[in-house]
Write an enzyme that holds these catalytic residues in place. Structure first.
Site, PDB file in Angstrom:
ATOM      1  N   SER A 126       0.793  -1.225   0.000  1.00 12.88           N
ATOM      2  CA  SER A 126       0.000   0.000   0.000  1.00 12.88           C
ATOM      3  C   SER A 126       0.823   1.272   0.000  1.00 12.88           C
ATOM      4  CB  SER A 126      -0.949   0.006   1.200  1.00 12.88           C
ATOM      5  OG  SER A 126      -0.222  -0.033   2.410  1.00 12.88           O
ATOM      6  N   HIS A 185      -5.658  -4.047  -1.825  1.00 11.65           N
ATOM      7  CA  HIS A 185      -5.441  -2.946  -2.770  1.00 11.65           C
ATOM      8  C   HIS A 185      -5.458  -3.425  -4.217  1.00 11.65           C
ATOM      9  CE1 HIS A 185      -4.617   0.454  -0.055  1.00 11.65           C
ATOM     10  NE2 HIS A 185      -4.146  -0.470   0.771  1.00 11.65           N
ATOM     11  N   LYS A 245     -12.488  -0.770   0.183  1.00 11.33           N
ATOM     12  CA  LYS A 245     -11.692   0.031  -0.743  1.00 11.33           C
ATOM     13  C   LYS A 245     -12.423   0.098  -2.090  1.00 11.33           C
ATOM     14  CE  LYS A 245      -7.264  -0.505   1.600  1.00 11.33           C
ATOM     15  NZ  LYS A 245      -7.788  -0.973   2.884  1.00 11.33           N
TER      16      LYS A 245
END
Length: 394
Positions: free
Chosen positions: A182, A210, A241
């Protein structure tokens, strides 16, 4: 009794400020989006994990509202007591299908998914082998288990093989890595990891928080991107996310692993069930992704344009194709000052410093979204050029 403790804690807080490591929290006065209201003004948002722009997507909002109306506010319990509804099972099945796994189990966050994984699967006779730059949730999850802990240098396959050779007597060897890291946006070398796992009889776990939903040709994440779909044993990831930006996590993998997690995983057994509104929104998000790659394609195009424009402007970016774009500055105070100046220019970014990144690796992390329009990207680059020149960075 608190007086002495108060003084000690205040001194520690003062030291954090003096070192330029203080982390302010801005108050956002509205929904998440490509622009947000902060302090009575609109700023362009380049610091969110809202990769696909779904955080304010009307279809997800309607789904959450419908889920709230039909299923209620919450279950007021953990799942094995009275906390599983039809939609929870539907979302778990949809996640497993999407990722090509046998089964999946929901958690309130991916942090909890990682916190409940290693302690459940591993014990004294086992070894867990972790990339040196893995996320804090993986590190904390590993600390909870009694297996022997080994680290390999970040992305270093020779070092990973060294550890695998040295742990040949273990009952189970489990390699765990972030799919995308990240802070740098770099991708784990999953092909090499899976090759070594096959050669030495190890399991592979990937935290794909991610990447799930947008990375890879159809958004199936780093295993798809790296050409190893079907070779990764366990995937942990998040709904918080790209898949809507709210909350919720999951673990997907073989049926036996998921079944054991339901029986033994402490964050699953002792935390309330994921709220129905979030489950309904998660289902809607997966449906959107299965219908079209439009958002994923737009995100990839935005990322390519921004990376090229920033490089041409003179910023030394690390090569990559992920929408995480770090501008490494080194000095924590410089990162904080530049982020503040960029905010004054209407660009909302954050300076990252220790302990989130190593002490000499302070940076501004830019995150691109499918919701960003070309004009947003152009304005961000122009602001970075202006502020970068003012601080002597370019």
């Amino acid at each position: 009794m608190y007086g002495e403790t108060r003084r000690r804690l205040q001194a520690e807080l003062d030291d954090i400020r003096a070192a330029g490591l203080w982390k302010d929290e801005r108050i956002v006065q509205g929904p998440q989006g490509p622009s947000v209201a902060v302090g009575g003004r609109e700023v362009l948002n380049f610091c969110a994990n809202n990769y696909l722009g779904l955080a304010s997507e009307p279809a997800l909002i309607r789904a959450a509202q419908d889920g709230l109306a039909r299923w209620g506010f919450g279950l007021a319990s953990v799942r094995f007591i009275c906390g599983t509804q039809t939609i929870h099972k539907e979302l778990e099945a949809a996640v497993a299908r999407f990722l090509g796994m046998e089964d999946a189990v929901l958690y309130t966050s991916c942090f909890d998914a990682n916190g409940g994984l290693f302690e459940t699967l591993l014990d004294d006779p086992d070894v867990v082998i972790s990339d040196a730059l893995n996320h804090a949730s993986i590190i904390d999850g590993i600390r909870l288990c009694r297996a022997r802990r080994e680290r390999y240098a970040h992305g270093d396959m020779a070092d990973l093989e060294r550890v695998l050779k040295a742990s040949a007597q273990a009952r189970t060897r489990l390699i765990v890595t972030d799919g995308v890291f990240s802070m740098d946006g770099d991708v784990a070398p999953l092909a090499g990891i899976c090759d070594l796992a096959d050669r030495y009889g190890a399991l592979v776990v990937v935290d794909d928080s991610h990447a799930t939903g947008f990375f890879g040709p159809t958004g199936r994440g780093t295993p798809e991107h790296c050409g190893v779909a079907g070779r990764v044993d366990v995937i942990t990831s998040t709904l918080g996310k790209a898949l809507g930006g709210a909350s919720g996590g999951f673990t997907a993998g073989p049926a036996e692993i998921v079944a054991l997690l339901r029986q033994r995983s402490r964050p699953y057994l002792f935390s309330n069930t994921l709220p129905p509104a979030l489950v309904a929104a998660g289902l809607a998000g997966l449906r959107l992704l299965s219908e079209s790659t439009e958002r994923r394609d737009r995100l990839a195009a935005n990322t390519r344009w921004f990376r090229r424009a920033m490089t041409e402007a003179g910023f030394g970016l690390r090569p990559g194709e992920h929408p995480i774009v770090p501008i490494v500055l080194g000095d924590a105070r410089l990162a904080q000052r530049m982020a503040a100046d960029l905010f004054d220019e209407g660009i909302y970014v954050v300076g990252f410093s220790y302990p989130v990144v190593p002490r000499d690796q302070a940076r501004i992390r830019v995150q691109i979204s499918a919701a960003h329009e070309p004009a947003h990207l152009e304005r961000a680059v122009a602001a970075f050029v202006k502020i970068g020149r003012a601080h002597g960075v370019i």
